[in-house]
Design an enzyme around this catalytic site. Structure first.
Site, PDB file in Angstrom:
ATOM      1  N   ARG A   1      -0.288 -18.740  17.706  1.00  0.00           N
ATOM      2  CA  ARG A   1      -0.406 -17.787  16.596  1.00  0.00           C
ATOM      3  C   ARG A   1       0.263 -16.456  16.927  1.00  0.00           C
ATOM      4  O   ARG A   1       0.716 -15.748  16.031  1.00  0.00           O
ATOM      5  CB  ARG A   1      -1.872 -17.577  16.203  1.00  0.00           C
TER       6      ARG A   1
ATOM      7  N   PHE B   1      -6.824 -13.766  16.682  1.00  0.00           N
ATOM      8  CA  PHE B   1      -6.499 -15.031  17.350  1.00  0.00           C
ATOM      9  C   PHE B   1      -5.061 -15.067  17.861  1.00  0.00           C
ATOM     10  O   PHE B   1      -4.321 -16.008  17.641  1.00  0.00           O
ATOM     11  CB  PHE B   1      -6.751 -16.177  16.359  1.00  0.00           C
TER      12      PHE B   1
ATOM     13  N   ALA C   1     -10.649 -17.797  11.741  1.00  0.00           N
ATOM     14  CA  ALA C   1      -9.349 -17.823  11.052  1.00  0.00           C
ATOM     15  C   ALA C   1      -9.423 -17.171   9.673  1.00  0.00           C
ATOM     16  O   ALA C   1      -8.636 -17.494   8.788  1.00  0.00           O
ATOM     17  CB  ALA C   1      -8.829 -19.252  10.939  1.00  0.00           C
TER      18      ALA C   1
ATOM     19  N   GLU D   1      -9.684 -10.967   9.445  1.00  0.00           N
ATOM     20  CA  GLU D   1      -8.736 -10.625  10.500  1.00  0.00           C
ATOM     21  C   GLU D   1      -7.596  -9.699  10.079  1.00  0.00           C
ATOM     22  O   GLU D   1      -7.191  -8.829  10.854  1.00  0.00           O
ATOM     23  CB  GLU D   1      -8.150 -11.915  11.090  1.00  0.00           C
TER      24      GLU D   1
END
Length: 780
Positions: A327, A361, A530, A732
């Site tokens: 990622r 992440f 996520a 996120e």
């Protein structure tokens, strides 16, 4: 469920609880201290307590372990080692069999648990654990990723390559070229509630585990694997966590497994709550990165080619390092189109705790590296970095500038509009001019300002995780019971999904009962991670509610001899032609007519696909966008600084709950700012983590928040994909907004050398690093 089914024609748009600013369901309990966490549960008679036995070598063979003093200590019931694991001593989430529950003959990081003490009280267990005598044979250890690269770079998992075009050829032919290295630090999760697990044995193979985890199904699988029992014998429950941030996606496995093993062995309840220092030493963190980059560009600042390697300190085992480093590459482009690009990951094995998921992440590290390249180009050409950013933005679909390094088309690009709007509202140009003037006249205090964008892809890159289930019951009195696979860690997921259900039936939110996540009700759940919690669980819950609603409509149509089109749900009632019936009354009549008032819902994200071998696909369902403008001032004599003002414009699509979403943006900004400025992890040459407590590790305080903090949601945005309520994820994406703080600090530092050179500030940009950068530029 087909995502397009959300277009519900039996509800008046905007007439219900969804899209309304409602308080978090537990907010008042958090403030009052009445919210129940695992450690608040009444302990059954006979409850035992566990404590870690931790090693004090970074890398060594265990020659012997003497527990004689431990076993004689007051209250000790037993000591568990790797040999006491009934079936397996492995809890690797990547299924590579490289993460032992307890060290078995080999220590791979300082503080690695090698045994567990079970005693009558927690204090007795912790005191006894210190009495063990362990003999070691020391082995060479590697702590720093730069050293790992120099010594051959052993990998914990397979690296990834993303390629489009011919980057190396384009670099050779670019009018200008530069290269550099950036070190990006890790970050401790510092959840307010540490890890905890509470296991109660049942009959036969059964065990119930309360775990502070973002991934109840994985805890279930790990416990069943180590005990060698079917998954149906293990029930995992989670009502709430006192924070997670990714640190409870895999790291809770060890504590849950050990509590369950002890509980089944002794046939007594066992609670496991490590001390904060033990938690920080024994559990993984955000990955540190070393980014080596080459950029080719022209005299106007258009980037022509990028070649970069993202090396990460992964720790002793794979954990989630593969997808995390993947990622990082997915977000190395941020909002910018690279005509030719070659990106590689390097997940390095080190003798440190195995790093793990953290909010973003790997994406934040990738994005910071990308912004460093933009900054380098700007300073090389003497341009405002914002100019360079704008000149390299992705274009509209079909423009030829809409393809990512992983070959996904950017179809929903709104970054130019966001940045233009924020640039205007934050008065960026006038403030930058004033800062340039101020710096020219001020000898000691220097200021900086920066405006940076965010483009963040939403979905699990492992396609199978993009699914969710939910269970909805409607009782005879019209009250509603809701359960789904998502976990609540303070982010407001439970509230948002309850709003979806209340909106579907057009009833008051208070009518919906939010119940603890449990593997006994919704199986095979994905981690709440996520940024997909609302997307997945909201749609699954809606699917369940839709089924019940359709049954109620069919019943009403038959009962009142009308058509389904004549039936509408409105404000705690149902309109059936000209007649108006209360929701509870309709439900009770449906019950006596034997209408099924329960449903299991399901959702899987459409369209997405990803081929890791070829580095091509559509790993993300959509992108969330944002922009932030930060102004700072630094003291060039000490390196200390203040964040004077921050303006944020963030895209959450059509917000499910603006109050919660703004809170998420504000919290993410401050947490991200801490990562980039004050939160420094430091290991000594023996591999000991020395920043292992609040006394040595500095998270942001309330006093560290920006003096002026303006946060606004882009209320004109609406997700082009049929997500729940046309909303977008918010967990996120805003974490990367404070990159503008790092860039503003960089400008302030650069002013001491008349902006002729990129300061190359590493992260975190602590006052010490700021001061060293100032002195380096002063010396020329």
């Amino acid at each position: 469920m087909d995502a397009t089914a959300f277009e519900d024609k039996t509800v008046t748009p905007l007439s219900g609880p969804m899209h309304a600013a409602r308080r978090h369901d537990s907010a008042h309990k958090h403030v009052a201290g009445s919210a129940d966490y695992i450690d608040d549960m009444p302990e059954p008679a006979g409850t035992l307590h566990a404590a870690l036995g931790m090693t004090d070598r970074a890398h060594a063979e265990i020659l012997s372990m003497d527990f004689s003093d431990v076993e004689k200590a007051p209250g000790v019931v037993c000591v568990l080692t790797a040999r006491d694991m009934p079936h397996s001593n492995d809890i690797s989430p990547s299924h590579l069999d490289d993460e032992p529950v307890l060290a078995d003959g080999l220590v791979q990081f300082h503080g690695q648990p090698a045994f567990v003490v079970i005693a009558e009280t927690r204090d007795q267990a912790r005191r006894a654990a210190r009495l063990a005598k362990i003999d070691y044979r020391d082995l060479p250890h590697i702590i720093d990723p730069a050293d790992a690269i120099e010594k051959g770079g052993t990998l914990v998992t397979k690296p990834l390559t993303l390629k489009r075009g011919e980057a190396e050829t384009a670099l050779d032919h670019a009018p200008r070229q530069l290269r550099g290295r950036m070190r990006i630090g890790g970050q401790e999760h510092f959840y307010l509630e540490g890890h905890i697990a509470f296991a109660i044995p049942g009959e036969d193979d059964d065990v119930t585990v309360w775990s502070s985890t973002q991934h109840p199904s994985e805890v279930q699988h790990m416990v069943s694997h180590v005990l060698d029992v079917p998954s149906h014998a293990v029930t995992v429950q989670v009502r709430r966590m006192g924070g997670g941030f990714g640190g409870k996606e895999t790291q809770g496995n060890q504590f849950a497994v050990l509590a369950a093993v002890a509980a089944k062995k002794l046939n007594r309840p066992v609670k496991f709550r490590p001390d904060r220092d033990e938690d920080m030493c024994a559990t993984g963190k955000r990955h540190d990165f070393l980014v080596d980059y080459q950029v080719g560009f022209d005299d106007e600042g258009h980037i022509l080619a990028v070649k970069a390697n993202y090396a990460a300190r992964c720790g002793f085992s794979s954990d989630l390092s593969g997808p995390v480093t993947d990622r990082a590459l997915f977000h190395a482009d941020n909002a910018y189109f690279y005509p030719h690009v070659l990106l590689t990951s390097q997940p390095l094995k080190t003798n440190t705790v195995s790093n793990t998921a953290y909010r973003g992440f790997g994406g934040p590290q990738g994005m910071v590296g990308g912004e460093r390249m933009i900054e380098e180009v700007a300073y090389a050409l003497g341009l405002d970095p914002l100019q360079v950013r704008k000149r390299n933005f992705y274009g509209e679909p079909g423009s030829g500038r809409d393809l990512t390094p992983y070959h996904q088309e950017v179809e929903d690009n709104i970054i130019a509009r966001l940045v233009d709007e924020l640039e205007r509202d934050a008065d960026y140009q006038a403030r930058r001019a004033a800062i340039l003037d101020f710096n020219a006249k001020s000898r000691v205090i220097k200021k900086g300002i920066a405006l940076t964008p965010v483009k963040f892809g939403i979905s699990f890159t492992m396609t199978a995780f993009n699914q969710a289930g939910a269970l909805v019951h409607v009782y005879q009195d019209g009250s509603i019971h809701l359960n789904h696979g998502g976990t609540e860690m303070g982010q407001g997921l439970y509230t948002k999904v309850a709003q979806v259900i209340a909106d579907c039936f057009q009833v008051d939110l208070e009518r919906v009962k939010i119940t603890a996540t449990t593997t006994g009700k919704v199986p095979n759940t994905s981690a709440t991670a996520a940024s997909s919690g609302s997307d997945l669980n909201g749609m699954a819950a809606f699917d369940a509610a839709r089924q019940i609603k359709e049954r109620l409509i069919a019943f009403a149509a038959e009962r009142w001899q009308t058509t389904p089109d004549a039936i509408r749900f409105v404000a705690n009632h149902v309109e059936i032609g000209e007649e108006r019936v209360s929701f509870p009354d309709l439900v009770k009549q449906a019950y006596f007519a034997r209408v099924h008032l329960s449903a299991a819902g399901f959702y899987k994200t459409p369209k997405i696909h990803w081929n890791r071998e070829t580095g091509r696909g559509m790993p993300f369902y959509y992108f969330a966008y944002g922009a932030s403008c930060s102004e700072v001032s630094i003291d060039t004599l000490t390196g200390e600084y203040l964040v004077e003002r921050v303006d944020v414009l963030h895209d959450v699509g059509r917000s499910l709950n603006p109050a919660i979403d703004i809170g998420q943006v504000e919290g993410a900004f401050v947490q991200g700012m801490g990562w980039l400025t004050t939160e420094e992890l430091w290991w000594d040459d023996k591999g000991r983590l020395r920043t292992h407590a609040p006394s040595t590790y500095k998270i942001p305080l309330a006093s560290d928040r920006p003096k002026i903090f303006n946060v606004k949601l882009a209320d004109w945005s609406e997700n082009r994909q049929p997500t729940i309520g046309r909303s977008k994820a918010v967990g996120e994406p805003p974490f990367m907004l404070p990159i503008s703080v790092l860039e503003a600090l960089s400008m302030a530092v650069a002013s001491v050398a008349d902006y002729r050179e990129c300061p190359r500030l590493d992260a975190p940009a602590t006052p010490e690093r700021v001061l060293m950068a100032v002195e380096r530029l002063k010396r020329g």
